[in-house]
Structure formats: structure tokens, C-alpha cells
Design a protein around this motif. Structure first.
Motif, PDB file in Angstrom:
ATOM      1  N   GLN A  14       0.814  -1.208   0.000  1.00 24.13           N
ATOM      2  CA  GLN A  14       0.000   0.000   0.000  1.00 24.13           C
ATOM      3  C   GLN A  14       0.850   1.262   0.000  1.00 24.13           C
ATOM      4  O   GLN A  14       1.926   1.298   0.577  1.00 24.13           O
ATOM      5  CB  GLN A  14      -0.979   0.013   1.156  1.00 24.13           C
ATOM      6  N   SER A  24      -3.684   5.434  -0.080  1.00 25.85           N
ATOM      7  CA  SER A  24      -4.052   6.130  -1.314  1.00 25.85           C
ATOM      8  C   SER A  24      -4.209   5.149  -2.459  1.00 25.85           C
ATOM      9  O   SER A  24      -5.083   5.300  -3.309  1.00 25.85           O
ATOM     10  CB  SER A  24      -2.983   7.163  -1.681  1.00 25.85           C
ATOM     11  N   LYS A  25      -3.350   4.135  -2.495  1.00 26.21           N
ATOM     12  CA  LYS A  25      -3.376   3.103  -3.536  1.00 26.21           C
ATOM     13  C   LYS A  25      -2.924   1.793  -2.911  1.00 26.21           C
ATOM     14  O   LYS A  25      -2.158   1.785  -1.948  1.00 26.21           O
ATOM     15  CB  LYS A  25      -2.430   3.437  -4.701  1.00 26.21           C
ATOM     16  N   THR A  26      -3.368   0.668  -3.477  1.00 26.44           N
ATOM     17  CA  THR A  26      -2.919  -0.648  -3.041  1.00 26.44           C
ATOM     18  C   THR A  26      -2.619  -1.507  -4.260  1.00 26.44           C
ATOM     19  O   THR A  26      -3.131  -1.251  -5.349  1.00 26.44           O
ATOM     20  CB  THR A  26      -3.966  -1.366  -2.166  1.00 26.44           C
ATOM     21  N   ALA A  33       2.107  -2.051  -7.106  1.00 31.32           N
ATOM     22  CA  ALA A  33       1.950  -0.889  -6.228  1.00 31.32           C
ATOM     23  C   ALA A  33       2.917   0.222  -6.619  1.00 31.32           C
ATOM     24  O   ALA A  33       2.567   1.400  -6.552  1.00 31.32           O
ATOM     25  CB  ALA A  33       2.164  -1.303  -4.774  1.00 31.32           C
ATOM     26  N   GLN A  36       1.414   2.009  -9.607  1.00 31.11           N
ATOM     27  CA  GLN A  36       0.308   2.859  -9.164  1.00 31.11           C
ATOM     28  C   GLN A  36       0.836   4.099  -8.443  1.00 31.11           C
ATOM     29  O   GLN A  36       0.326   5.202  -8.641  1.00 31.11           O
ATOM     30  CB  GLN A  36      -0.623   2.079  -8.249  1.00 31.11           C
ATOM     31  N   PHE A  40       0.229   7.899  -9.581  1.00 29.01           N
ATOM     32  CA  PHE A  40      -0.457   8.754  -8.611  1.00 29.01           C
ATOM     33  C   PHE A  40       0.359   9.998  -8.268  1.00 29.01           C
ATOM     34  O   PHE A  40      -0.179  11.090  -8.119  1.00 29.01           O
ATOM     35  CB  PHE A  40      -0.751   7.943  -7.341  1.00 29.01           C
TER      36      PHE A  40
END
Length: 74
Positions: A14, A24-26, A33, A36, A40
Motif C-alpha cells: 500500500q 491512497s493506492k494498493t 503498487a 500505481q 499517482f
């Protein structure tokens, strides 16, 4: 500059902002990750600390790269 950490939690990874209670993202894998996190943070001014499965910091990245206070590779 916001500070984020990429950590392993149970069976997933995460991205979490320092001081936040939710991720915020996983991602299922570290690689997923990381992608992502990169997407992000692409338009933010931030520092990303990447942890290993053991919890130790392996790497730190600054977004965007031009905001890195140290002019080093990596």
C-alpha cells in the motif's frame, strides 16, 4: 512536500501518505503498487519512501525529479 510510504501490509502493498489513516493506492505485488504510486505521484510534489517486506527503507524517490534536493542518480 508531501511524504508517502510504500509498505507491505499483510498480503498486499500500500501507498500511504504520512499522517493518513487510509491507503491512497494498493497493489497485490510490489511492482503493481510501484506503478500505481508512480502514476499517482506524477503530478504532485512528493517524496516516496519505498520499504522492503521487512519494513526497512530501501529507496527514496522525489516527484518530480526536478524537486530532488540532492543531485544524485537514483
Amino acid at each position: 512536500m508531501d511524504n508517502y510510504h510504500l509498505n507491505k501490509v499483510d498480503d498486499h502493498w500500500q501507498l500511504i501518505k504520512e499522517g493518513a489513516s487510509r491507503a491512497s493506492k494498493t497493489g497485490a505485488t510490489k511492482e503493481a503498487a510501484m506503478q500505481q504510486a508512480h502514476d499517482f505521484l506524477a503530478d504532485k510534489i512528493a517524496s516516496l519512501k519505498i520499504h522492503g517486506a521487512d519494513g526497512k527503507i530501501q529507496e527514496e524517490r522525489t516527484y518530480p525529479r526536478s524537486k530532488d534536493p540532492r543531485k544524485t542518480e537514483g
